[in-house]
Each structure stands twice: as structure tokens, then as C-alpha cells.
Motif scaffolding. Structure first.
Motif, short mmCIF file in Angstrom:
data_model
loop_
_atom_site.label_atom_id
_atom_site.label_comp_id
_atom_site.label_asym_id
_atom_site.label_seq_id
_atom_site.Cartn_x
_atom_site.Cartn_y
_atom_site.Cartn_z
N ASP A 126 43.10 56.09 24.35
CA ASP A 126 44.18 55.52 25.49
C ASP A 126 43.60 54.64 26.33
OD1 ASP A 126 46.86 55.67 26.57
OD2 ASP A 126 45.86 57.14 27.93
N ARG A 127 44.21 53.36 26.42
CA ARG A 127 43.95 52.51 27.53
C ARG A 127 45.25 52.12 28.25
NH1 ARG A 127 38.82 49.94 26.15
NH2 ARG A 127 38.04 50.42 24.24
N ALA A 128 46.22 52.94 28.59
CA ALA A 128 47.31 52.56 29.21
C ALA A 128 47.28 53.23 30.65
CB ALA A 128 48.47 53.34 28.56
N ALA A 129 46.80 52.22 31.55
CA ALA A 129 47.05 52.45 33.06
C ALA A 129 47.18 51.15 33.79
CB ALA A 129 45.57 53.20 33.62
N GLY A 130 47.81 51.19 34.90
CA GLY A 130 48.06 50.07 35.71
C GLY A 130 46.89 49.27 36.13
N HIS A 131 45.72 49.96 36.47
CA HIS A 131 44.50 49.28 36.98
C HIS A 131 44.01 48.55 35.73
CE1 HIS A 131 42.87 53.01 35.29
NE2 HIS A 131 41.68 52.35 35.22
N LEU A 132 44.22 48.92 34.24
CA LEU A 132 43.57 48.28 33.57
C LEU A 132 44.51 47.05 32.97
CD1 LEU A 132 42.70 51.25 31.02
CD2 LEU A 132 41.39 50.10 32.23
N TRP A 133 45.81 47.15 33.08
CA TRP A 133 46.60 46.06 32.94
C TRP A 133 46.32 44.90 34.06
CZ3 TRP A 133 51.42 49.91 33.12
CH2 TRP A 133 51.35 50.71 31.94
N LEU A 134 45.92 45.30 35.28
CA LEU A 134 45.57 44.38 36.16
C LEU A 134 44.30 43.52 35.85
CD1 LEU A 134 45.87 42.88 38.70
CD2 LEU A 134 44.89 44.96 39.96
N GLY A 135 43.27 44.29 35.11
CA GLY A 135 42.17 43.92 34.64
C GLY A 135 42.53 42.74 33.48
N GLU A 136 43.54 43.09 32.72
CA GLU A 136 43.98 42.15 31.70
C GLU A 136 44.52 40.85 32.23
OE1 GLU A 136 43.28 42.10 28.03
OE2 GLU A 136 41.94 43.09 29.08
N VAL A 137 45.10 40.89 33.28
CA VAL A 137 45.86 39.85 33.96
C VAL A 137 44.77 38.82 34.56
CG1 VAL A 137 47.28 39.05 35.88
CG2 VAL A 137 48.07 40.87 34.60
N VAL A 138 43.72 39.47 35.23
CA VAL A 138 42.83 38.87 35.61
C VAL A 138 41.82 38.13 34.60
CG1 VAL A 138 40.58 38.86 37.17
CG2 VAL A 138 42.62 40.29 37.91
N ALA A 139 41.56 38.94 33.48
CA ALA A 139 40.57 38.22 32.48
C ALA A 139 41.36 37.16 31.68
CB ALA A 139 40.34 39.51 31.42
N THR A 140 42.63 37.22 31.53
CA THR A 140 43.47 36.32 30.75
C THR A 140 43.43 34.92 31.59
OG1 THR A 140 44.78 37.87 29.84
CG2 THR A 140 45.47 35.71 29.48
N THR A 141 43.77 35.23 33.11
CA THR A 141 44.09 34.07 33.80
C THR A 141 42.66 33.34 33.88
OG1 THR A 141 45.69 35.12 35.25
CG2 THR A 141 44.49 33.37 36.24
N GLY A 142 41.54 33.98 34.02
CA GLY A 142 40.24 33.32 34.37
C GLY A 142 39.83 32.48 32.94
N LEU A 143 39.98 33.10 32.01
CA LEU A 143 39.86 32.48 30.56
C LEU A 143 40.56 31.25 30.50
CD1 LEU A 143 38.33 32.68 27.78
CD2 LEU A 143 40.42 33.91 26.98
N LEU A 144 41.88 31.21 30.79
CA LEU A 144 42.54 30.05 30.56
C LEU A 144 42.04 29.01 31.60
CD1 LEU A 144 46.26 31.32 30.17
CD2 LEU A 144 44.62 30.20 28.39
N LEU A 145 41.91 29.37 32.91
CA LEU A 145 41.31 28.31 33.99
C LEU A 145 40.02 27.80 33.56
CD1 LEU A 145 42.05 30.29 37.25
CD2 LEU A 145 43.00 28.25 36.68
N LEU A 146 38.91 28.51 32.91
CA LEU A 146 37.95 28.06 32.38
C LEU A 146 38.30 27.09 31.27
CD1 LEU A 146 34.77 27.81 32.19
CD2 LEU A 146 35.13 29.93 30.80
N ILE A 147 38.86 27.34 30.24
CA ILE A 147 38.76 26.70 28.92
C ILE A 147 39.65 25.19 29.59
CG2 ILE A 147 40.09 26.36 26.92
CD1 ILE A 147 39.80 29.39 26.49
N PHE A 148 40.89 25.28 30.10
CA PHE A 148 41.48 23.86 30.38
C PHE A 148 40.74 23.38 31.38
CE2 PHE A 148 44.45 26.31 28.00
CZ PHE A 148 45.28 25.36 27.12
N ALA A 149 40.07 23.74 32.56
CA ALA A 149 39.44 22.98 33.30
C ALA A 149 37.92 22.15 32.52
CB ALA A 149 38.81 23.89 34.62
N LEU A 150 37.66 22.85 31.69
CA LEU A 150 36.45 22.29 30.85
C LEU A 150 37.21 21.00 30.06
CD1 LEU A 150 34.67 25.23 29.30
CD2 LEU A 150 33.84 23.71 31.07
N GLY A 151 38.29 21.21 29.60
CA GLY A 151 38.98 20.14 29.01
C GLY A 151 39.12 19.01 29.74
#
Length: 246
Positions: A126-151
Motif C-alpha cells: 500500500d502506497r496511498a497517502a497524501g505525503h506520498l502523492w506530494l512526493g510524486e508531484v515534486v518528483a515529476t515536476t523536477g524530472l520535466l524541468l530537467l529534461i526540457f531545460a536540457l533541450g
């Protein structure tokens, strides 16, 4: 946009995502076997293997499909490039997302089989919790910033090392251990091992990742207003010797 045949790009996305999930799941199984009872060491082993594998897979499949391996990356590429006619088209996005999701499921099945487990063992983690969802928002946002900034800055050549390093680090600085990928999230529901996620927890993670997509795309448009002009750098056509077919 790449002139490489669509079926070749879809095959690259399928294989790349499958091998990525195989690395994530397989290294998790190996970690629990080699270091029983030490969750911290298990996570370290899992994160290092994943980071190295991701970098290698981007190098392998990037010249064919751009090595997205992630519907969020593909969706951002479509969204940011649509006004300038660059990046993925709508039909390409649907194909990429389907290939990535199918590949992720296949990757879990392959890892299960390699370690003599049933092909499909639905996760009970089980990985259902608000703090985990926030972690996914942060992780995904950072990944996109990195990839497209490099491009946008002309540094796509360092993406294999940079993206691998980011994901390896995000395993540790996010509460969710940085799935940051809807396809991989779905795929990891098919293994009841260290890297698994219970099917009931998948929707929350995917919604959080989509939220990260919205936040990341918005920040990119503010920080790099011309980011859409370089969306094609995420669908890379490799150079070939003169007179040779790609």
C-alpha cells in the motif's frame, strides 16, 4: 519531427520501458535477497541499479524514439511543442503512451520470471497517502524541468547521465521514492516484490504525476518561454554515415 518509421519508435519505447521496469523490479528483488532486513541498504542498491540502467537505456534507445519511457514526458513534449509544430503529434502521443504502458507491464513479468516467481503477482504494498502523492508531484515536476531545460539550452547530450542521476537522487529525497511515471507505476503493480505498488494505490500516484505534469509544464513556460521550439530534441534522429539508412 523524426523521420524514423513510427513502428520503430514505438518498439523502442516498448523495449526501453520494459527494460527499465525490469531493472527497477529485478534490482529490488536482488536487493532483498542479498540484504534481508536492511531496508536502507535495499533502497540504495535499488536506486543505484535503476539510475545506471536508465542512463544506459536512454543512450540505447534515445537515437530512435527520444527515450521518453514515460507518458508524462511524452505528454509534455506534445503540449509544449503543439504551438510551434514541433515534438510529438497527438497520434504519436497515444502510441507512445500505449507502448510505454505495455512495456512496463512486460518488464514486471520478465523480472518476476527471471527470479523464478509467478509471471504476475499483484502487489500488496500500500502506497496511498497524501505525503506520498506530494512526493510524486515534486518528483515529476523536477524530472520535466530537467529534461526540457536540457533541450532548451542545447545540452541534450548529457541527458542520459543527468536524468539517471536525478532519478537516483529522487529515490532518496522524495517520500514516494520517485516513480514519476504513470506507465512504470502501472507496471509495478504486477509484482509483489520490493518495488511493487498495490493496484488500489496506482490511481493516486497517477493523478499526482499528472498534477506534476501541469505544474512542470507551467513552470517551463514561465522560465523558458521558447521551450516549445526545441521539443523536437526529445524525439531524436541519430546521424548516419552518408548513403546509409537510419
Amino acid at each position: 519531427m523524426s523521420s524514423i518509421a513510427p513502428w520503430r519508435r514505438l518498439l523502442a519505447e516498448f523495449l526501453g520501458t520494459a527494460l527499465l521496469v525490469t531493472a527497477v523490479v529485478g534490482s529490488g528483488i536482488m536487493a532483498t535477497t542479498l540484504s534481508p532486513g536492511d531496508v536502507g541498504l535495499q533502497l540504495l542498491q535499488n536506486s543505484i541499479a535503476t539510475a545506471f540502467a536508465l542512463g544506459a537505456l536512454i543512450l540505447t534507445f534515445g537515437p530512435i524514439s527520444g527515450a521518453h519511457f514515460n507518458p508524462v514526458v511524452s505528454a509534455a513534449d506534445w503540449f509544449l511543442g503543439r504551438r510551434t509544430g514541433t515534438g510529438l503529434k497527438g497520434k504519436d502521443l497515444a502510441g507512445y503512451a500505449s507502448a510505454q504502458t505495455a512495456g512496463a507491464i512486460a518488464g514486471s513479468v520478465l523480472a518476476n520470471l527471471m527470479f523464478d516467481l509467478a509471471p504476475v503477482t499483484l502487489s500488496t504494498k500500500d502506497r496511498a497517502a497524501g505525503h506520498l502523492w506530494l512526493g510524486e508531484v515534486v518528483a515529476t515536476t523536477g524530472l520535466l524541468l530537467l529534461i526540457f531545460a536540457l533541450g532548451r539550452s542545447g545540452r541534450s547530450a548529457v541527458a542520459p547521465a543527468a536524468v539517471g542521476a536525478y532519478i537516483g537522487a529522487a529515490y532518496w529525497f522524495t517520500s514516494s521514492t520517485s516513480f514519476a511515471n504513470p506507465a512504470v507505476t502501472i507496471g509495478r503493480a504486477f509484482t509483489d516484490t520490493f518495488a511493487g505498488i498495490a493496484p488500489a494505490s496506482v490511481p493516486g500516484y497517477v493523478i499526482a504525476q499528472i498534477a506534476g505534469l501541469v505544474v512542470g509544464a507551467g513552470l517551463l513556460l514561465v522560465l523558458y518561454p521558447g521551450v516549445g521550439e526545441t521539443a523536437d530534441t526529445l524525439v531524436v534522429e541519430h546521424p548516419t554515415p552518408q548513403g546509409k539508412r537510419s
